[in-house]
Structures are given as C-alpha cells and as structure tokens.
Design an enzyme around this catalytic site. Sequence first.
Site, PDB file in Angstrom:
ATOM      1  N   LEU A  42      68.404  34.612  29.863  1.00  0.00           N
ATOM      2  CA  LEU A  42      68.268  34.390  28.330  1.00  0.00           C
ATOM      3  C   LEU A  42      68.686  32.943  28.008  1.00  0.00           C
ATOM      4  O   LEU A  42      67.794  32.112  27.320  1.00  0.00           O
ATOM      5  CB  LEU A  42      68.924  35.229  27.633  1.00  0.00           C
ATOM      6  CG  LEU A  42      68.149  36.630  27.542  1.00  0.00           C
ATOM      7  CD1 LEU A  42      69.415  37.745  26.912  1.00  0.00           C
ATOM      8  CD2 LEU A  42      66.826  36.781  26.750  1.00  0.00           C
TER       9      LEU A  42
ATOM     10  N   ASP B 275      84.136  26.830  33.603  1.00  0.00           N
ATOM     11  CA  ASP B 275      84.418  28.373  34.224  1.00  0.00           C
ATOM     12  C   ASP B 275      84.917  28.996  33.218  1.00  0.00           C
ATOM     13  O   ASP B 275      86.113  28.948  32.811  1.00  0.00           O
ATOM     14  CB  ASP B 275      84.963  28.011  35.368  1.00  0.00           C
ATOM     15  CG  ASP B 275      85.217  29.409  36.274  1.00  0.00           C
ATOM     16  OD1 ASP B 275      84.872  30.645  35.457  1.00  0.00           O
ATOM     17  OD2 ASP B 275      85.777  29.637  37.080  1.00  0.00           O
TER      18      ASP B 275
ATOM     19  N   ASN C  59      76.443  32.087  25.049  1.00  0.00           N
ATOM     20  CA  ASN C  59      75.418  33.012  25.705  1.00  0.00           C
ATOM     21  C   ASN C  59      75.905  33.732  26.884  1.00  0.00           C
ATOM     22  O   ASN C  59      75.472  34.876  27.315  1.00  0.00           O
ATOM     23  CB  ASN C  59      74.271  32.281  25.759  1.00  0.00           C
ATOM     24  CG  ASN C  59      73.305  32.884  26.964  1.00  0.00           C
ATOM     25  OD1 ASN C  59      72.538  33.730  26.465  1.00  0.00           O
ATOM     26  ND2 ASN C  59      73.022  32.450  28.413  1.00  0.00           N
TER      27      ASN C  59
ATOM     28  N   TYR D 187      82.687  45.806  29.236  1.00  0.00           N
ATOM     29  CA  TYR D 187      81.373  44.924  28.872  1.00  0.00           C
ATOM     30  C   TYR D 187      81.102  45.316  27.299  1.00  0.00           C
ATOM     31  O   TYR D 187      81.052  44.213  26.324  1.00  0.00           O
ATOM     32  CB  TYR D 187      80.177  45.034  29.576  1.00  0.00           C
ATOM     33  CG  TYR D 187      78.900  44.444  29.024  1.00  0.00           C
ATOM     34  CD1 TYR D 187      78.778  42.891  29.283  1.00  0.00           C
ATOM     35  CD2 TYR D 187      78.144  44.767  28.125  1.00  0.00           C
ATOM     36  CE1 TYR D 187      77.828  42.252  28.644  1.00  0.00           C
ATOM     37  CE2 TYR D 187      77.046  44.254  27.664  1.00  0.00           C
ATOM     38  CZ  TYR D 187      76.776  42.950  27.947  1.00  0.00           C
ATOM     39  OH  TYR D 187      75.643  42.464  27.539  1.00  0.00           O
TER      40      TYR D 187
ATOM     41  N   LYS E  48      81.908  42.738  23.902  1.00  0.00           N
ATOM     42  CA  LYS E  48      80.780  42.488  22.850  1.00  0.00           C
ATOM     43  C   LYS E  48      81.134  42.784  21.268  1.00  0.00           C
ATOM     44  O   LYS E  48      80.525  42.177  20.527  1.00  0.00           O
ATOM     45  CB  LYS E  48      79.244  43.179  23.319  1.00  0.00           C
ATOM     46  CG  LYS E  48      78.942  42.554  24.773  1.00  0.00           C
ATOM     47  CD  LYS E  48      78.616  41.049  24.442  1.00  0.00           C
ATOM     48  CE  LYS E  48      78.398  40.406  25.596  1.00  0.00           C
ATOM     49  NZ  LYS E  48      78.063  38.973  25.607  1.00  0.00           N
TER      50      LYS E  48
END
Length: 358
Positions: free
Chosen positions: A48, A96, A120, A208, A212
């Site tokens: 993306l 990084d 992103n 994860y 988010k």
Amino acid sequence: MIQFVAVPVLVAVLGIAFKAFTTPEVGNLEPIDLTGKTFIITGSTSGLGQWQAEVLHSWNATLVLPVRDLKRGQAFADRLASAHPTAPRPRVELLDLSSLSSVKGFAQAYNGPVDVLVHNAALLGSGEVRRTTDGYEECLQVNYLSTFFLTSLLLDRIEASPAGRIVHVSAKAHEWANISVDALLKQKVLGPDFPQRQGMMGNLGGSYADSKLAQILFSAALTRRLKAPAVSLSLHPAIVETELLRDEKQKTGDLAQWFSRNVVMRIGQAVGFMQIPEDAPKTQIHVSTHPSLQAAGGRYYSPLYPPVIGCGKAPEDCGVSDVSASASDVDLQERLFRATCELLNLLDSDLCSRAKSH
C-alpha cells in the site's frame, strides 16, 4: 488449509454478506496538484505504501522515503523519477522502526519540511513474544512506539505547515485487541495474553491488533494536543494481498494459498470486504491529500463504509467509520498517551508536556 481460510470466509460471508451486489465502489480519486508539499511515507517500497507513493509522485508531491534497505529504496526512487521526470526526485533515508536510535537518526538526517507524515509501515508479527534490541515486543515497537516517537520528533515541522497532517494507517483488526497500560509499563507488551489470541490468520488478532488499536488511541489523544491547523487522522486502508499477508500465507501449503487467492479474495471482493489492487490504496491517498479533511481531525475512515470518495456529502464526511468501544475510550486514550510518554522518556518533550485541549 481449512484452518487458514475459515476465519476470512466466515467474516466475509456472515459479517457483510447482506451487502453483496449492493456495496458501492470505493470511488474514483480526483488528482490533486501537490506541488510544494512534502510527504513522508513509511513502508513505501512495497504494498500500500508503494502504491500511495506512486500516485502522490504522479501528482507532483515531494516524497521522503524512509527505508530499511537503502538499495531497494534508491531503486524505487529511480523508478519514480523515470516515470515522472517533472516531479521532484524522491529523497531516500535510512529508517528501521525496530530501533528507536534509528528513528532519532532519521529525524536528524532529514531536516527539511514536513507537510504530511503517513505512518504506513507495519509488522504482522510472529505470534510469539519476540523483542527488539530496545526490549519491546516487536509489533508494539514497530507499529506503535516508533510512530509515536517519530511524530514527537517531527511535530514542530508538521505544525509549521499550513496543511500539517499525521495519518495513522491502522486496521479493522483493532477491534480484536486487548491492551493493558500496566503491561505496557511493566512488561513492554501491549497485551500479555496475545500469544493465546492466535487464530487462523496468525497474529492478526494478537499483538498486531493491539498495536493497531494503540495507533487509533494515539491519534485521538494527539488530536486534543495539536496546534491548528494540523490534524491527526486514522484509517483502515484495505484488505488486499500485500507482503504483510503473504508472509503469513507462506506458512501454509500450496493448496491453501491457491484457495485463499482464488476463492477467499474473490468472495471478499464481491461483497465489498476486500479490495482489488486498483482500489486498495485509495483510502489512505484520499485521507492523506484531500484539503477538506484538514477540518476532520480525529476521524477514522474505512473503505468498508463506501464510497470513501464522492458519496454525495462533504468529502470529509465520506467513508467515516465507527471504531471499537476501546478505541473510543477517552480515559484509555489518555492513559496510554501518558504511559507512552513515560516509557519513551518523553515527559519533558513538547508533545508530552501539552495538556489536552478538549
């Protein structure tokens, strides 16, 4: 195979099957002249982020590409410069996100203006408690802590822009999160139970998801502290095959991968739950560039509530999505913000010393 495909099939079919054949398209982007505007896009050499960078460069944006692999980044910059020779050549810098010292080094190496910062880059994670060299759980640091730190380091430049904007590319997976501020401070992990939350899609509902959710919570807390006209926005970008999902699917057999690619993805696209590659980057491009969204600070956008573009209302009101109850929890937003400031030793920084304005 069945284990891998069960969850996406059930989510797509049971969750939004009623929208099949009636779901509007995401909408068509209207090109915007971005001459003179500088965009920093993390994770811009694949998926993306790459698609977004390609579109923005074609719109004459000045791009700064923070990358882990300088050779790959320079090759991508070369391709962009060749495709759009009249646009400013993209600048490539080393970054990084698994290293806080690297984040600081990037902010020092690039000392130019910043109009829009797009967080992103993302790591799906292994599902195990793997730690960075700084001692944090991998998704916690790459997806959240480093974005917080980078925002704080670039904040004065973003707020100096008349169109300053911070865009957090979150995910619908935030709805499956279970975070603990105490665990963050004591164990350097957002949700200590995440290894037990591994599902058919691996760590998607584990650390994860926790990271988010943290991004959305941060965006909300940040909104209460930004100096106008700067804004912070978050979004669910798209469910589409990128390196993030391909890495997880490599753990499965060829038949499972074929079934996912030819059945699951196509069913998801038919009911509007997944996006085709042409539509996939549109939401984050729109949220990053449309001038009207400068008045939409704190909102969360999603292509699951289409059309994101051209819905018949004001542009900033198209594609606005609800978030989970946890993401809307103002107390959790503030506790996480303060804990992160403490954890990163930023309590005396400009950002962390600001009181919430509303």
